[in-house]
Design a protein around this motif. Sequence first.
Motif, PDB file in Angstrom:
ATOM      1  N   ILE A 274       0.869  -1.180   0.000  1.00 51.30           N
ATOM      2  CA  ILE A 274       0.000   0.000   0.000  1.00 51.30           C
ATOM      3  C   ILE A 274       0.907   1.231   0.000  1.00 51.30           C
ATOM      4  O   ILE A 274       1.695   1.441   0.916  1.00 51.30           O
ATOM      5  CB  ILE A 274      -0.913   0.022   1.238  1.00 51.30           C
ATOM      6  CG1 ILE A 274      -1.556  -1.353   1.468  1.00 51.30           C
ATOM      7  CG2 ILE A 274      -1.956   1.113   1.095  1.00 51.30           C
ATOM      8  CD1 ILE A 274      -2.430  -1.840   0.340  1.00 51.30           C
ATOM      9  N   GLY A 275       0.780   2.052  -1.039  1.00 56.71           N
ATOM     10  CA  GLY A 275       1.733   3.138  -1.256  1.00 56.71           C
ATOM     11  C   GLY A 275       2.865   2.635  -2.130  1.00 56.71           C
ATOM     12  O   GLY A 275       4.046   2.930  -1.894  1.00 56.71           O
ATOM     13  N   ALA A 276       2.508   1.870  -3.159  1.00 53.20           N
ATOM     14  CA  ALA A 276       3.494   1.112  -3.937  1.00 53.20           C
ATOM     15  C   ALA A 276       4.375   1.970  -4.826  1.00 53.20           C
ATOM     16  O   ALA A 276       5.441   1.520  -5.263  1.00 53.20           O
ATOM     17  CB  ALA A 276       2.784   0.056  -4.794  1.00 53.20           C
ATOM     18  N   THR A 277       3.954   3.203  -5.130  1.00 51.52           N
ATOM     19  CA  THR A 277       4.724   4.026  -6.068  1.00 51.52           C
ATOM     20  C   THR A 277       5.581   5.077  -5.367  1.00 51.52           C
ATOM     21  O   THR A 277       6.249   5.858  -6.027  1.00 51.52           O
ATOM     22  CB  THR A 277       3.784   4.716  -7.071  1.00 51.52           C
ATOM     23  OG1 THR A 277       2.858   5.553  -6.357  1.00 51.52           O
ATOM     24  CG2 THR A 277       3.002   3.681  -7.876  1.00 51.52           C
ATOM     25  N   GLY A 278       5.563   5.084  -4.034  1.00 46.09           N
ATOM     26  CA  GLY A 278       6.429   5.985  -3.284  1.00 46.09           C
ATOM     27  C   GLY A 278       7.797   5.372  -3.061  1.00 46.09           C
ATOM     28  O   GLY A 278       8.082   4.260  -3.525  1.00 46.09           O
TER      29      GLY A 278
ATOM     30  N   ALA B 265      -1.949   2.778  -4.847  1.00 49.98           N
ATOM     31  CA  ALA B 265      -1.311   4.084  -4.940  1.00 49.98           C
ATOM     32  C   ALA B 265      -2.404   5.132  -5.019  1.00 49.98           C
ATOM     33  O   ALA B 265      -3.572   4.806  -5.297  1.00 49.98           O
ATOM     34  CB  ALA B 265      -0.412   4.170  -6.169  1.00 49.98           C
ATOM     35  N   TYR B 266      -2.044   6.371  -4.799  1.00 50.65           N
ATOM     36  CA  TYR B 266      -3.059   7.422  -4.875  1.00 50.65           C
ATOM     37  C   TYR B 266      -3.290   7.878  -6.305  1.00 50.65           C
ATOM     38  O   TYR B 266      -4.430   7.970  -6.752  1.00 50.65           O
ATOM     39  CB  TYR B 266      -2.673   8.619  -4.005  1.00 50.65           C
ATOM     40  CG  TYR B 266      -3.685   9.745  -4.121  1.00 50.65           C
ATOM     41  CD1 TYR B 266      -4.936   9.613  -3.527  1.00 50.65           C
ATOM     42  CD2 TYR B 266      -3.414  10.890  -4.856  1.00 50.65           C
ATOM     43  CE1 TYR B 266      -5.893  10.610  -3.667  1.00 50.65           C
ATOM     44  CE2 TYR B 266      -4.360  11.895  -4.995  1.00 50.65           C
ATOM     45  CZ  TYR B 266      -5.603  11.750  -4.402  1.00 50.65           C
ATOM     46  OH  TYR B 266      -6.548  12.735  -4.548  1.00 50.65           O
ATOM     47  N   ASP B 267      -2.202   8.138  -7.047  1.00 53.54           N
ATOM     48  CA  ASP B 267      -2.381   8.823  -8.329  1.00 53.54           C
ATOM     49  C   ASP B 267      -1.446   8.347  -9.442  1.00 53.54           C
ATOM     50  O   ASP B 267      -1.701   8.607 -10.611  1.00 53.54           O
ATOM     51  CB  ASP B 267      -2.170  10.332  -8.115  1.00 53.54           C
ATOM     52  CG  ASP B 267      -2.706  11.172  -9.261  1.00 53.54           C
ATOM     53  OD1 ASP B 267      -3.905  11.064  -9.557  1.00 53.54           O
ATOM     54  OD2 ASP B 267      -1.914  11.921  -9.864  1.00 53.54           O
ATOM     55  N   SER B 268      -0.378   7.657  -9.103  1.00 51.30           N
ATOM     56  CA  SER B 268       0.658   7.327 -10.098  1.00 51.30           C
ATOM     57  C   SER B 268       0.272   6.074 -10.886  1.00 51.30           C
ATOM     58  O   SER B 268       0.798   4.981 -10.662  1.00 51.30           O
ATOM     59  CB  SER B 268       2.008   7.140  -9.405  1.00 51.30           C
ATOM     60  OG  SER B 268       2.360   8.304  -8.701  1.00 51.30           O
TER      61      SER B 268
ATOM     62  N   VAL C 284      -5.641  -4.242  -7.565  1.00 52.92           N
ATOM     63  CA  VAL C 284      -5.055  -2.907  -7.615  1.00 52.92           C
ATOM     64  C   VAL C 284      -6.091  -1.921  -7.086  1.00 52.92           C
ATOM     65  O   VAL C 284      -7.285  -2.042  -7.379  1.00 52.92           O
ATOM     66  CB  VAL C 284      -4.647  -2.527  -9.054  1.00 52.92           C
ATOM     67  CG1 VAL C 284      -4.484  -1.038  -9.209  1.00 52.92           C
ATOM     68  CG2 VAL C 284      -3.359  -3.234  -9.443  1.00 52.92           C
ATOM     69  N   ALA C 285      -5.630  -0.947  -6.319  1.00 55.33           N
ATOM     70  CA  ALA C 285      -6.516   0.124  -5.850  1.00 55.33           C
ATOM     71  C   ALA C 285      -5.854   1.468  -6.106  1.00 55.33           C
ATOM     72  O   ALA C 285      -4.645   1.630  -5.890  1.00 55.33           O
ATOM     73  CB  ALA C 285      -6.829  -0.038  -4.367  1.00 55.33           C
ATOM     74  N   ILE C 286      -6.654   2.429  -6.558  1.00 56.51           N
ATOM     75  CA  ILE C 286      -6.177   3.782  -6.848  1.00 56.51           C
ATOM     76  C   ILE C 286      -6.993   4.755  -6.007  1.00 56.51           C
ATOM     77  O   ILE C 286      -8.225   4.809  -6.125  1.00 56.51           O
ATOM     78  CB  ILE C 286      -6.306   4.100  -8.346  1.00 56.51           C
ATOM     79  CG1 ILE C 286      -5.455   3.112  -9.158  1.00 56.51           C
ATOM     80  CG2 ILE C 286      -5.890   5.534  -8.642  1.00 56.51           C
ATOM     81  CD1 ILE C 286      -5.721   3.149 -10.640  1.00 56.51           C
ATOM     82  N   GLY C 287      -6.331   5.509  -5.163  1.00 64.08           N
ATOM     83  CA  GLY C 287      -7.028   6.397  -4.246  1.00 64.08           C
ATOM     84  C   GLY C 287      -7.758   7.535  -4.926  1.00 64.08           C
ATOM     85  O   GLY C 287      -8.831   7.946  -4.492  1.00 64.08           O
ATOM     86  N   ASN C 288      -7.213   8.056  -6.004  1.00 60.90           N
ATOM     87  CA  ASN C 288      -7.796   9.192  -6.714  1.00 60.90           C
ATOM     88  C   ASN C 288      -8.886   8.695  -7.662  1.00 60.90           C
ATOM     89  O   ASN C 288      -8.595   8.129  -8.719  1.00 60.90           O
ATOM     90  CB  ASN C 288      -6.705   9.932  -7.479  1.00 60.90           C
ATOM     91  CG  ASN C 288      -7.218  11.215  -8.120  1.00 60.90           C
ATOM     92  OD1 ASN C 288      -8.410  11.527  -8.056  1.00 60.90           O
ATOM     93  ND2 ASN C 288      -6.331  11.957  -8.751  1.00 60.90           N
TER      94      ASN C 288
ATOM     95  N   ARG D 240      -9.905  -1.174  -8.187  1.00 63.15           N
ATOM     96  CA  ARG D 240     -10.880  -0.451  -7.388  1.00 63.15           C
ATOM     97  C   ARG D 240     -10.410   0.994  -7.224  1.00 63.15           C
ATOM     98  O   ARG D 240      -9.227   1.289  -7.382  1.00 63.15           O
ATOM     99  CB  ARG D 240     -11.038  -1.089  -6.003  1.00 63.15           C
ATOM    100  CG  ARG D 240     -11.225  -2.595  -6.026  1.00 63.15           C
ATOM    101  CD  ARG D 240     -11.296  -3.152  -4.619  1.00 63.15           C
ATOM    102  NE  ARG D 240     -11.252  -4.601  -4.607  1.00 63.15           N
ATOM    103  CZ  ARG D 240     -11.538  -5.353  -3.544  1.00 63.15           C
ATOM    104  NH1 ARG D 240     -11.866  -4.778  -2.405  1.00 63.15           N
ATOM    105  NH2 ARG D 240     -11.479  -6.663  -3.608  1.00 63.15           N
ATOM    106  N   PHE D 241     -11.353   1.878  -6.833  1.00 63.42           N
ATOM    107  CA  PHE D 241     -11.023   3.297  -6.721  1.00 63.42           C
ATOM    108  C   PHE D 241     -11.520   3.866  -5.400  1.00 63.42           C
ATOM    109  O   PHE D 241     -12.526   3.429  -4.851  1.00 63.42           O
ATOM    110  CB  PHE D 241     -11.654   4.081  -7.879  1.00 63.42           C
ATOM    111  CG  PHE D 241     -11.146   3.666  -9.236  1.00 63.42           C
ATOM    112  CD1 PHE D 241     -10.038   4.280  -9.799  1.00 63.42           C
ATOM    113  CD2 PHE D 241     -11.768   2.633  -9.927  1.00 63.42           C
ATOM    114  CE1 PHE D 241      -9.565   3.887 -11.033  1.00 63.42           C
ATOM    115  CE2 PHE D 241     -11.303   2.235 -11.170  1.00 63.42           C
ATOM    116  CZ  PHE D 241     -10.196   2.859 -11.726  1.00 63.42           C
ATOM    117  N   GLY D 242     -10.788   4.873  -4.897  1.00 61.01           N
ATOM    118  CA  GLY D 242     -11.194   5.586  -3.702  1.00 61.01           C
ATOM    119  C   GLY D 242     -10.436   5.139  -2.464  1.00 61.01           C
ATOM    120  O   GLY D 242      -9.800   4.085  -2.446  1.00 61.01           O
ATOM    121  N   ALA D 243     -10.514   5.971  -1.421  1.00 57.23           N
ATOM    122  CA  ALA D 243      -9.782   5.692  -0.188  1.00 57.23           C
ATOM    123  C   ALA D 243     -10.223   4.379   0.452  1.00 57.23           C
ATOM    124  O   ALA D 243      -9.404   3.612   0.966  1.00 57.23           O
ATOM    125  CB  ALA D 243      -9.984   6.850   0.794  1.00 57.23           C
TER     126      ALA D 243
END
Length: 399
Positions: free
Chosen positions: A22-26, A50-53, A69-73, A92-95
């Motif tokens: 979780i936070g895979a692109t940081g 990741a949130y946006d990347s 895969v989950a994308i926060g944005n 999936r999408f969202g927090a």
Amino acid sequence: MSIFFDNHREAARRYPLRVAVIGATGSIGKQTLDVCRRHPDKLQVTALAAYDSVADLVAAAREFGVTHVAIGNVARRGDPLLDELPQNCEVRFGAAAVTELASLDDNDCVMNSVVGAVGIDVGYQALVADKTLLYANKESIVVGGDLLMPLAKPGKLIPVDSEHYAIFDCLLGERLSEVHRIWLTCSGGPFYGWSREQLANVTAADALAHPTWNMGPKITVDSATLMNKGLEVLEAKQLFEIDVDHVRVLVHRQSRIHSMVEFVDGTIKAQLGPSDMRIPIQAALSFPERWETPVPREDYCAMQPLTFGEADEDTFRCLALAKEAGRAGGTLPCAMNAANEIANAAFRSGACGFLDIQDIVESVMEQTKVEPVASLEQLADVDRHARELAKDVLKTMGR
């Protein structure tokens, strides 16, 4: 509940260990994937968030063949890059979607490398679901340790910060009741030895030039203000059941000793090693085993002398404020952290000065009513209110 097994290295892991990042692109997320890449027989990446990347996330999903895969944005829904995800990969999408990955049945282990207090929900869900939680999200322990730590079964929560994994390592086979002091090492950041007059004119670019570690922008600025070390003091309090005043910050510019534990008999254990986050990441993934080092070994005969110094809490007030919040406990660390996140972001965008960060945090702390921690919902309210207060303080500064 202690995070240690009774004998501290009790149960071997079954392989492959199924890992959600979780936070895979940081910064930490990418280094976690590098460790997984080196051990395909032992580590299987099953979920990424990741949130946006999106581009980096899709590339990693394809490389590791992940199924979730989950994308926060949510604005990224419909991004054409998502068509390149593996055919069997659910997106999936969202927090809430990011948080849900922490409790999936096909994950054994969750690496929580989300930046900021938002990561608390991920940690909470992972622990409730009885996953092994590897966390580099110190803010979640600072803010919600009163809720998270009682959920942490022995061997199910392993710190990834280099300092806290070092302390964890030094305490293996020891009794917490016999600890006299924790020496929490600190690089000192880029401005070690500077005066307030010198700090008044530093820029974000100056603060982002860390002398030792390669980290994300938020944590790098926190390192420059010493708020990062303040957060780590509070993290140590929660993890190792020790008073704030028994954690002493030790400036060690070379970043080779990652922390030390002093026992009641006067002896000290220290963990030394290269300044590379892949070492504690791999150590957390491999625990209770030790795998071959992922980085070149140090030649200690050729190393320059190691030096030590005192942290200047008068000049770098964020460290003193964090300790103050830790002594008060309750909801004050939550408010302090929220104010710092707003001030840190404002400084990086040029909306306030470097020294304004500590002034914003102090003002919010003074306006916060401290209450015992009762729920995630309460902490969310405290966090939201503290952010509003911090933005109000910014306005009064004319920023």
